[in-house]
Design an enzyme around this catalytic site. Structure first.
Site, short mmCIF file in Angstrom:
data_model
loop_
_atom_site.label_atom_id
_atom_site.label_comp_id
_atom_site.label_asym_id
_atom_site.label_seq_id
_atom_site.Cartn_x
_atom_site.Cartn_y
_atom_site.Cartn_z
CG ASP A 74 -12.00 -21.67 -8.57
OD1 ASP A 74 -12.61 -20.81 -9.26
OD2 ASP A 74 -10.76 -21.70 -8.45
CG HIS B 268 -5.39 -2.74 0.33
ND1 HIS B 268 -4.68 -2.36 -0.79
CD2 HIS B 268 -4.98 -1.93 1.33
CE1 HIS B 268 -3.88 -1.36 -0.47
NE2 HIS B 268 -4.02 -1.09 0.80
CG ASP C 196 -10.41 -19.76 -13.64
OD1 ASP C 196 -11.24 -20.70 -13.65
OD2 ASP C 196 -10.39 -18.89 -12.75
CG ASP D 131 -6.29 -3.55 -3.39
OD1 ASP D 131 -7.09 -2.80 -2.77
OD2 ASP D 131 -5.05 -3.43 -3.29
CB SER E 253 -0.96 -0.05 1.19
OG SER E 253 -2.02 0.85 1.00
CG ASP F 237 -15.97 -19.50 -10.93
OD1 ASP F 237 -14.80 -19.86 -11.12
OD2 ASP F 237 -16.64 -19.84 -9.94
CA LIG Z 1 -12.50 -19.98 -11.59
#
Ligand SMILES: [Ca+2]
Length: 508
Positions: free
Chosen positions: A267, A439, A263, A402, A192, A260
Site C-alpha cells: 500500500d 514531522h 506488513d 519524520d 517537536s 512495503d
Molecule cells: Ca505496506
C-alpha cells in the site's frame, strides 16, 4: 424587549469587569501588559489587526495533527491576558493566556517549535474552542533562531524550561483568580520542541501537569543538532556528494518497494521501518550518472543519513532516518546550506553568531555544546516516577517518516524509561509510532489523530488507549483509516478487505 433587557443584564454582570481586574493582580516576576475581553469571532493575532491568522503551523497543531487548512477560525469569547515574566534579571518572557467564558474547568498548555520565539496562537485557538483555558509562551525571546542565547545563559534557562514552568504557574494563578476556582486538570499538548517541553515538565516539574502529550520530542536537542551537521556538513564540503530531489524520490521508491509487503499489504507504507533491511547500494549507478541512481559519494552520504551517528569511541550520538522517508532528505543532503536550526546549538556553544558549520567535528563539538548547555536543554532523564506518582499520564507519538527528528530517538527515550522504571509501565506511558507520518503530522500515511480526546478518556475516565485510529485526508475527504499500535506492536493486514479501512488491520 424584555429579552434584550435580560441579555443586557446578563452581560453586565458577567466576566468583563473581572477580566480587566486581572491587570491589578500581583504575581511574582510578572508584569501584565493586557487583560481584556475579546468577543467571539474570527481569530486575529493580537496587536496586528487586519487579516485572519494563517493556517496552523506544524508546531501549532492541537487536536488533529496534520489537519488541512480550515476555514477562518471562530474563536469563542474569552478573557485575554498578555504578560511579561522576568524570573531572572536577563529574562524577558512573553506569555499569553486565554480564559474562555464557556470554560470546561481545565487548562491546556500548548507547546512551541524549533527555537520557539513566538506565541503558538493556532494551537491556542484549537484549545479554547474546546473550552480549555490555554496558554503559550515565546520562551523568552523573539525569532526562530538561537542568536538570543549567545552570551545570555539566563535566556538559555528560560528557553530550556523556565519560561514554560513560570507560565504554567502564573496561568494557574490567573485561572484560580478569574474563575474563583483552580483548574481541575492540567494538560500539556506539544510536538517537536513542544514534545521536549512536555518531557522536561514531566521530569523536572512533575506536579505541573496531569497529562502530557509529547509528539516527536526534540528532547535530546544537542545530539539531534549534532546528527544533522554530521550528515549535512560532509555534503557541504563535497558538492559531488549532494543529492537531487529526483534521486531521493527514486531512492524512497526503492526502499518502499523493498519493504512495503512486510506488513501484509502493498500500500506504499512500511508499517515497521525498523525491520526493513533495505540496502541503498542497489541504487549505485551501473553506467552513466542519472536521476535514478546514486554515485559513490552520494551513496556514502545516503548511508550516513540512515545511520546512527557515532563518536570515534563508538558511543552513539543520535539515530538516523528511516526507509520510506528519503524523499524529504534534501534539507540535509541537498548540499545547499547547513540546517540553520541545528547550527544554532553550536553558535551558542562557541558564543559566535558567525560560527562556520563547515568545520564541524562531532567528537570535538558535541562535547563542547553538551558541557555548555546539554544538561540544561536536553530532557532525557528516564526517571518519571514522580510524574507517575502524581497520577500523570504520558502519551508519546512519532511519525516514521519524520526527517526533522529521527523517530528512533523517541523509541530510545521510551525504552530508557522502561529500563529505569521496570518493563511494564503502560499504566502511565504509551508510545505510538505512525507509519508514513512526517514531522508532527502530514505525509502519505494516516496522520490525523485526536490525541486530546484519547488523553481525556485515559486521564479522566481511566480508559487507557489500546490501538488508536489515525486517518488520512485528501481534499477534505478521509481516504484511509488505520490503527496505530502501542509500541512495539505494529498494524498488520488481516489478509482481506480494503487496506484503507482500519478494521482490516490488527496490532501484532
Ligand atoms: Ca505496506
Amino acid at each position: 424587549m424584555l429579552a434584550v433587557l435580560a441579555l443586557s443584564a446578563t452581560l453586565a454582570s458577567s466576566s468583563p469587569a473581572s477580566c480587566e481586574s486581572l491587570k491589578s493582580i500581583s504575581l511574582p516576576n510578572m508584569t501584565i501588559v493586557a487583560a481584556e475581553m475579546v468577543a467571539a469571532g474570527p481569530f486575529t493575532p493580537p496587536g496586528r489587526g487586519g487579516a485572519p491568522a494563517p493556517p496552523a503551523a506544524p508546531e501549532g497543531r492541537g487536536r488533529g495533527a496534520g489537519a488541512p487548512a480550515a476555514p477562518p477560525q471562530i474563536v469563542p469569547a474569552r478573557c485575554r491576558v498578555n504578560a511579561i515574566l522576568r524570573p531572572s534579571s536577563d529574562s524577558e518572557i512573553e506569555m499569553e493566556a486565554w480564559l474562555p467564558d464557556n470554560w470546561n474547568g481545565k487548562f491546556q498548555f500548548v507547546g512551541g517549535g524549533g527555537w520557539a520565539g513566538i506565541i503558538s496562537f493556532p494551537a491556542m485557538v484549537t484549545a479554547v474552542q474546546e473550552g480549555y483555558a490555554t496558554a503559550s509562551t515565546d520562551t523568552g525571546h523573539k525569532g526562530g533562531n538561537a542568536l538570543f542565547a549567545i552570551n545570555h545563559p539566563e535566556k538559555v534557562v528560560d528557553f530550556a524550561y523556565r519560561a514554560v514552568h513560570e507560565t504554567t504557574v502564573q496561568t494557574k494563578a490567573l485561572i484560580a483568580k478569574y474563575y474563583d476556582r483552580p483548574a481541575r486538570l492540567s494538560y500539556w499538548n506539544g510536538c517537536s520542541t513542544g514534545g521536549r517541553q512536555g518531557l522536561m515538565e514531566a521530569q523536572k516539574f512533575p506536579d505541573d501537569f496531569d497529562a502530557i502529550i509529547a509528539g516527536a520530542p526534540a528532547n535530546f536537542q544537542t545530539h539531534l543538532h549534532a546528527w544533522d551537521l554530521s550528515v549535512a556538513v560532509p555534503v557541504l564540503n563535497n558538492p559531488a556528494a549532494a543529492l537531487t530531489a529526483a534521486k531521493l524520490t527514486a531512492l524512497s521508491e526503492a526502499a518502499v518497494n523493498a519493504c512495503d509487503a512486510q506488513d501484509g499489504v502493498k500500500d506504499g507504507l512500511i508499517s515497521n521501518p525498523g525491520a526493513c533491511k533495505f540496502d541503498p547500494s542497489v541504487m549505485l549507478c551501473k553506467g552513466a550518472d542519472g536521476p535514478n541512481c546514486l554515485t559513490p559519494p552520494q551513496l556514502d552520504a545516503v548511508k550516513r543519513a540512515y545511520a546512527t551517528t557515532k563518536l570515534k569511541s563508538g558511543d552513539a550520538v543520535f539515530p538516523g532516518k528511516q526507509p520510506g522517508s528519503e524523499y524529504q532528505w534534501m534539507a540535509f543532503l541537498g548540499g545547499q546550506n547547513a540546517p540553520g536550526v541545528s547550527v544554532g546549538s553550536f553558535q551558542v556553544a562557541y558564543n559566535d553568531a558567525n560560527w562556520d558549520a563547515k568545520g564541524f567535528d562531532v567528537d570535538r563539538d558535541l562535547k563542547i555544546v553538551d558541557d555548555k548547555v546539554g544538561s540544561i536543554i536536553n530532557a532525557v532523564n528516564p526517571d518519571l516516577s514522580a510524574f507517575k506518582a502524581h497520577g500523570g499520564k504520558l502519551l508519546l507519538y512519532h511519525g516514521w517518516n519524520d526527517t526533522a527528528i529521527s523517530p528512533g530517538n523517541t523509541i530510545n527515550y521510551y525504552e530508557s524509561v522502561l529500563k529505569k522504571m521496570g518493563g511494564k509501565q503502560d499504566d502511565f506511558v504509551r508510545l505510538y509510532m505512525a507509519p508514513g507520518m512526517q514531522h508532527c503530522g502530514g505525509g502519505p500515511g494516516p496522520n490525523q489523530i485526536n490525541y486530546m480526546a484519547i488523553m481525556e478518556r485515559w486521564r479522566e475516565n481511566n480508559q487507557a488507549p489500546a490501538s488508536i485510529e489515525a486517518v488520512h485526508v485528501t481534499n477534505n475527504r478521509v481516504d484511509m483509516t488505520r490503527p496505530l499500535c502501542p509500541y512495539p506492536q505494529t498494524a498488520t493486514y488481516k489478509g482481506s478487505g480494503s487496506p484503507n479501512d482500519a478494521s482490516n488491520f490488527a496490532c501484532k
